[in-house]
Design a protein around this motif. Structure first.
Motif, PDB file in Angstrom:
ATOM      1  N   ARG A  75       1.010  -1.104   0.024  1.00  0.00           N
ATOM      2  CA  ARG A  75       0.157  -0.041   0.068  1.00  0.00           C
ATOM      3  C   ARG A  75       0.818   1.308   0.063  1.00  0.00           C
ATOM      4  NH1 ARG A  75      -4.162   1.682   4.390  1.00  0.00           N
ATOM      5  NH2 ARG A  75      -2.716   0.911   5.675  1.00  0.00           N
ATOM      6  N   PRO A  76       0.699   2.284  -0.893  1.00  0.00           N
ATOM      7  CA  PRO A  76       1.413   3.306  -1.126  1.00  0.00           C
ATOM      8  C   PRO A  76       1.460   4.206   0.340  1.00  0.00           C
ATOM      9  CG  PRO A  76      -0.322   3.589  -2.498  1.00  0.00           C
ATOM     10  CD  PRO A  76      -0.312   2.186  -1.819  1.00  0.00           C
ATOM     11  N   PRO A  77       2.509   4.718   0.924  1.00  0.00           N
ATOM     12  CA  PRO A  77       2.511   5.308   2.094  1.00  0.00           C
ATOM     13  C   PRO A  77       1.898   6.734   1.822  1.00  0.00           C
ATOM     14  CG  PRO A  77       4.573   5.600   1.301  1.00  0.00           C
ATOM     15  CD  PRO A  77       3.831   4.701   0.288  1.00  0.00           C
ATOM     16  N   ARG A  78       1.152   7.484   3.006  1.00  0.00           N
ATOM     17  CA  ARG A  78       0.608   8.852   2.864  1.00  0.00           C
ATOM     18  C   ARG A  78       1.851   9.540   3.562  1.00  0.00           C
ATOM     19  NH1 ARG A  78      -5.047   9.641   1.729  1.00  0.00           N
ATOM     20  NH2 ARG A  78      -4.597  11.549   2.351  1.00  0.00           N
ATOM     21  N   ARG A  79       2.234  10.801   2.817  1.00  0.00           N
ATOM     22  CA  ARG A  79       3.125  11.702   3.116  1.00  0.00           C
ATOM     23  C   ARG A  79       2.826  12.530   4.436  1.00  0.00           C
ATOM     24  NH1 ARG A  79       6.315  13.380  -1.611  1.00  0.00           N
ATOM     25  NH2 ARG A  79       7.242  11.283  -1.228  1.00  0.00           N
ATOM     26  N   LEU A  80       3.473  12.582   5.452  1.00  0.00           N
ATOM     27  CA  LEU A  80       3.366  13.433   6.807  1.00  0.00           C
ATOM     28  C   LEU A  80       3.968  14.584   6.605  1.00  0.00           C
ATOM     29  CD1 LEU A  80       3.486  10.392   9.282  1.00  0.00           C
ATOM     30  CD2 LEU A  80       1.350  11.732   8.371  1.00  0.00           C
ATOM     31  N   THR A  81       3.439  15.600   7.016  1.00  0.00           N
ATOM     32  CA  THR A  81       4.026  16.989   6.869  1.00  0.00           C
ATOM     33  C   THR A  81       3.635  17.930   8.053  1.00  0.00           C
ATOM     34  OG1 THR A  81       3.478  17.031   4.615  1.00  0.00           O
ATOM     35  CG2 THR A  81       4.217  19.051   5.597  1.00  0.00           C
ATOM     36  N   PHE A  82       4.843  18.312   8.588  1.00  0.00           N
ATOM     37  CA  PHE A  82       4.638  19.517   9.681  1.00  0.00           C
ATOM     38  C   PHE A  82       3.735  20.547   9.325  1.00  0.00           C
ATOM     39  CE2 PHE A  82       6.280  23.105  12.337  1.00  0.00           C
ATOM     40  CZ  PHE A  82       5.616  22.787  13.422  1.00  0.00           C
ATOM     41  N   ARG A  83       2.606  21.144  10.083  1.00  0.00           N
ATOM     42  CA  ARG A  83       1.926  22.188   9.572  1.00  0.00           C
ATOM     43  C   ARG A  83       2.609  23.513   9.950  1.00  0.00           C
ATOM     44  NH1 ARG A  83      -3.527  23.447  10.986  1.00  0.00           N
ATOM     45  NH2 ARG A  83      -3.199  25.113  10.256  1.00  0.00           N
ATOM     46  N   ALA A  84       3.586  23.873   9.274  1.00  0.00           N
ATOM     47  CA  ALA A  84       4.490  25.188   9.911  1.00  0.00           C
ATOM     48  C   ALA A  84       3.628  26.532   9.718  1.00  0.00           C
ATOM     49  CB  ALA A  84       5.556  25.457   8.876  1.00  0.00           C
ATOM     50  N   ASP A  85       2.403  26.370   9.077  1.00  0.00           N
ATOM     51  CA  ASP A  85       1.496  27.366   9.257  1.00  0.00           C
ATOM     52  C   ASP A  85       0.404  27.476  10.367  1.00  0.00           C
ATOM     53  OD1 ASP A  85       0.242  25.640   7.954  1.00  0.00           O
ATOM     54  OD2 ASP A  85      -0.532  26.544   6.351  1.00  0.00           O
ATOM     55  N   ALA A  86       0.615  26.847  11.216  1.00  0.00           N
ATOM     56  CA  ALA A  86      -0.457  26.604  12.255  1.00  0.00           C
ATOM     57  C   ALA A  86      -0.116  27.871  13.285  1.00  0.00           C
ATOM     58  CB  ALA A  86      -0.008  25.375  13.152  1.00  0.00           C
ATOM     59  N   GLY A  87       0.809  28.428  13.019  1.00  0.00           N
ATOM     60  CA  GLY A  87       1.216  29.731  13.846  1.00  0.00           C
ATOM     61  C   GLY A  87       2.278  30.486  13.467  1.00  0.00           C
ATOM     62  N   HIS A  88       2.641  31.697  13.811  1.00  0.00           N
ATOM     63  CA  HIS A  88       3.890  32.403  13.647  1.00  0.00           C
ATOM     64  C   HIS A  88       4.604  32.888  14.738  1.00  0.00           C
ATOM     65  CE1 HIS A  88       0.607  35.446  14.284  1.00  0.00           C
ATOM     66  NE2 HIS A  88       1.493  36.255  14.602  1.00  0.00           N
ATOM     67  N   VAL A  89       5.895  33.112  14.385  1.00  0.00           N
ATOM     68  CA  VAL A  89       6.734  33.458  15.527  1.00  0.00           C
ATOM     69  C   VAL A  89       7.398  34.989  15.188  1.00  0.00           C
ATOM     70  CG1 VAL A  89       9.028  32.899  16.479  1.00  0.00           C
ATOM     71  CG2 VAL A  89       7.534  31.396  15.910  1.00  0.00           C
ATOM     72  N   LEU A  90       7.532  35.840  16.143  1.00  0.00           N
ATOM     73  CA  LEU A  90       8.273  37.067  16.126  1.00  0.00           C
ATOM     74  C   LEU A  90       9.539  37.037  16.588  1.00  0.00           C
ATOM     75  CD1 LEU A  90       5.511  39.736  17.028  1.00  0.00           C
ATOM     76  CD2 LEU A  90       6.657  39.544  14.867  1.00  0.00           C
TER      77      LEU A  90
END
Ligand SMILES: [Zn+2]
Length: 431
Positions: A75-90
């Motif tokens: 079964r082909p794997p589903r690619r996992l990605t970090f949601r870098a746009d969940a928030g922001h940093v100053l």
């Protein structure tokens, strides 16, 4: 099945579950694992645990399951990605003579950046008021800012007690000793704040996004007005017991009483080979008639800076070249001791003076290879910083996000959804 997962997701996490959650998240966030099977192979966690923790991270909006990746059979794997746009940093990186501010995503990606000249000697009120004003401009003028503010990172050009976020007896920062930088920004922004010295931030930036990526043992030397080093040891930034590790600029390299350092001691490396020293030596060369280019620079600018010396050297001015070579040799000799002691796979040279012509880096290399043990230099690389002026702000963002997702911090805010929205999130180093 779905209901059970939801219930689990909202119950407080047990210690063991939290450990696995952090492990899985770090793997995905730092790009080491991209699928469940890679997670199982790399972490040694069981398939069921990995599936549970990934489900939890997806439910909490920290990870997304993307397109189906290439299949290696089955079964082909589903690619996992970090949601870098969940928030922001100053972030703000205050140097001796400049302020850099940036708004970044959670992966250190710079969404907006501004830099301007500023003197750290103006003191904390003036300097940090300016940072506030620049943050406000970034927030007002950047479109599509992702999520809420998750954290604030501040860098300063002096020793910082990392635990408390306060500068401690910084030699070039009058008025900053013990100043509560963290409290000031926490109050204003309602998000967790971390403070570190500018050299550690440079090291973090190059390690996460620059030339040092993939190396586990690195020394990053900043040659600016002063000289300092950031240390990556065994895949972690090494700050030492109080946070002052890497202060190599104040290693004594001569007993000559005429070499007085701004720290008050005699014979420090910085007083001989830092940007300030380079400028003073260039001015002496101009006054003594040893360099026509430096004489012109002095005449036009009223003083000679390290940048003037570097520029003159790039035109082949013999006196300027000799000054850079002598500074490079001094720094290289110090680094040879560090290399023998610490055995890094990479030494990165950054900071304003590192943009000098090649003779500077060549002199550093020559001294390190000549004076270090053969085993320590067998595979040693010595390279110039690759991120240029953005290394500090990228490093500050990486520092903040690392602290937020550290095992000791994440448990304090993850139930609330994000660290900006958690009143119970207590500040300070994950202890
Ligand atoms: Zn000193």
């Amino acid at each position: 099945m779905r209901r059970v997962m939801d219930l689990q997701a909202h119950a407080p996490l047990a210690d063991e579950a939290l450990d696995a959650l952090v492990t899985v998240l770090d793997e995905i966030r730092l790009g080491r694992s991209r699928s469940r099977s890679e997670l199982v192979a790399r972490t040694g966690l069981g398939r069921a645990i990995v599936a549970q923790r990934v489900g939890e991270l997806v439910d909490r909006g920290l990870v997304t399951e993307g397109d189906v990746g290439p299949s290696t059979g089955g079964r082909p794997p589903r690619r996992l990605t970090f949601r870098a746009d969940a928030g922001h940093v100053l972030v703000a990186d205050l140097g001796a003579t400049s302020i850099d501010v940036a708004l970044t995503a959670l992966d250190g990606r710079v969404l907006a950046h501004h830099d301007e000249p500023a003197s750290i000697e103006a003191g904390p009120e003036a300097g940090l008021d300016r940072v506030d004003a620049l943050f406000e401009t970034l927030l007002r003028t950047t479109t599509g800012i992702p999520g809420r503010l998750w954290g604030v990172g501040i860098g300063v050009p002096g020793p910082v007690e990392f635990e408390s976020g306060r500068p401690i007896s910084p030699p070039i920062m009058p008025g900053w000793d013990g100043y509560p930088i963290r409290e000031r920004f926490t109050e204003r922004y309602g998000a967790p704040v971390w403070v570190d010295n500018d050299v550690n931030l440079l090291a973090m930036g190059e390690w996460r996004s620059g030339v040092a990526a993939g190396h586990d043992n690195v020394v990053v030397v900043k040659v600016g007005t002063g000289i300092g080093a950031g240390i990556i040891s065994d895949g972690h930034i090494h700050r030492g017991a109080q946070g002052s590790a890497g202060d190599v600029g104040h290693i004594q390299v001569t007993e000559d009483p005429a070499v007085i350092c701004r720290c008050g001691n005699i014979g420090c490396l910085e007083a001989l080979a830092g940007g300030g020293a380079l400028g003073r030596a260039g001015e002496a060369a101009a006054l003594e008639g040893r360099s026509e280019r430096l004489r012109l620079a002095l005449h036009q600018g009223g003083s000679v800076s390290a940048q003037d010396v570097a520029r003159a050297a790039s035109f082949g001015d013999p006196a300027a070249v000799a000054l850079l070579q002598s500074g490079g040799r001094r720094i290289g000799s110090m680094l040879a001791s560090v290399v023998n002691f610490f055995n890094p796979s990479l030494v990165v040279i950054g900071g304003g003076v590192a943009n000098s012509p090649d003779q500077f880096l060549a002199s550093i290399r020559e001294a390190v290879y000549r004076r270090s043990l053969p085993l320590a230099t067998r595979d040693l690389l010595i390279q110039r910083s690759s991120l240029g002026g953005l290394a500090g702000v990228i490093g500050a963002s990486s520092m903040v996000v690392d602290q937020l997702f550290a095992r000791e911090s994440i448990g304090r805010w993850i139930e609330a959804g994000d660290p900006g929205g958690s009143p119970t999130f207590s500040l300070g180093r994950a202890s």
